[in-house]
Design an enzyme around this catalytic site. Structure first.
Site: not given
Length: 302
Positions: A140-142
């Protein structure tokens, strides 16, 4: 004494809640920070470097290169952040199970996600931030406020490459400008007097100090952009390695921690499990799969 113990406990709870909201819930905060950082860098580049380089008659294509790369990076950023990463639902779970084979080590057949209540396809994982299972889950890329999965892994790789190239282009043009200033001033062939009055030839440390005193904002920006380029370059190289070997970040991390995992019931307890990447098909086909994820008919045909 009781009050002194209660206050730290409350602070810990508040900090824990803040960190949980920041890193374990979908938020546009990092997207805003990402855009603000790019705006600050390019604002400084335009106001300081571009104007000076234009006066020094730098080639126009060289000056516009960072802007062209920025446009491509923003396009990849928008597409990657808004794309469906490959959500596993009750309607498509049965078909996604047939896309990748279970390796029997990291991924086992028959496991059901307790949150989504669907059978987990091989290479999938439940994202606690998005609260859904993602096919070929990477991470999951913030910064894009989205998961990276089967359907947007190629866009994310392009986003990383263009972002690294953009930072590198800004650093290159800025460094070329400062070098040109030094050459025009002829300061590199000069000398200076130290505190004792002795004459010394100009050294690199003196040149850096001179540039910092003359163009403090440009030198600070150059140092920041160089550091950013090195960090992004390292992460981009790692992402390219994963793409060329057909691995995900999730699988790479699991494989490194696998030494403490329990044995499968079908294997003897005295024989240690050895993880082997069964999804790699060669460099070209691995790279092709990133931009064109396999479908069920393709795998059955193979």
């Amino acid at each position: 004494q009781v009050l002194s113990l209660v206050i730290p406990t409350q602070l810990q709870r508040v900090t824990h809640r803040a960190l949980h909201r920041l890193f374990h819930t979908r938020s546009c905060l990092f997207v805003v920070l990402h855009v603000a950082l790019q705006a600050a860098v390019f604002g400084e580049y335009t106001w300081e470097v571009f104007v000076y380089c234009w006066e020094l008659q730098f080639h126009l294509l060289l000056l516009l290169l960072p802007y062209l790369l920025l446009a491509g990076n923003l396009g990849c950023f928008l597409l990657c952040s808004r794309a469906n990463p490959g959500t596993v639902t009750k309607s498509n779970a049965a078909s996604l199970v047939e896309v990748y084979a279970y390796d029997g080590v990291l991924f086992q057949r028959g496991l059901v996600c307790p949150t989504c209540t669907v059978e987990k396809p091989a290479r999938s994982k439940h994202c606690s931030v998005c609260r859904t299972c993602v096919h070929r889950f990477d991470h999951h890329c913030m910064w894009v406020n989205n998961c990276i999965g089967a359907c947007n892994a190629g866009l994310f790789l392009l986003y990383l490459l263009s972002l690294t190239a953009t930072a590198g282009a800004v650093a290159a043009v800025t460094a070329a400008f400062l070098i040109q200033v030094l050459l025009l001033s002829n300061i590199m062939h000069s000398t200076y007097l130290d505190a004792q009055g002795q004459e010394h030839p100009v050294e690199i440390a003196f040149l850096v100090q001179h540039l910092f005193l003359t163009f403090p904002r440009i030198v600070f920006m150059l140092g920041f952009v160089i550091l950013l380029t090195l960090i992004l370059g390292g992460y981009c190289s790692f992402s390219l390695y994963l793409a060329l070997t057909n691995q995900t970040t999730n699988e790479w991390c699991k494989a490194r921690r696998f030494g403490g995992s329990p044995h499968l019931p079908s294997q003897p307890h005295d024989r240690p499990l050895v993880y082997k990447n069964i999804y790699s098909k060669g460099i070209w086909r691995n790279l092709k799969e990133i931009f064109n994820p396999p479908t069920v008919p393709e795998r059955k045909k193979k």
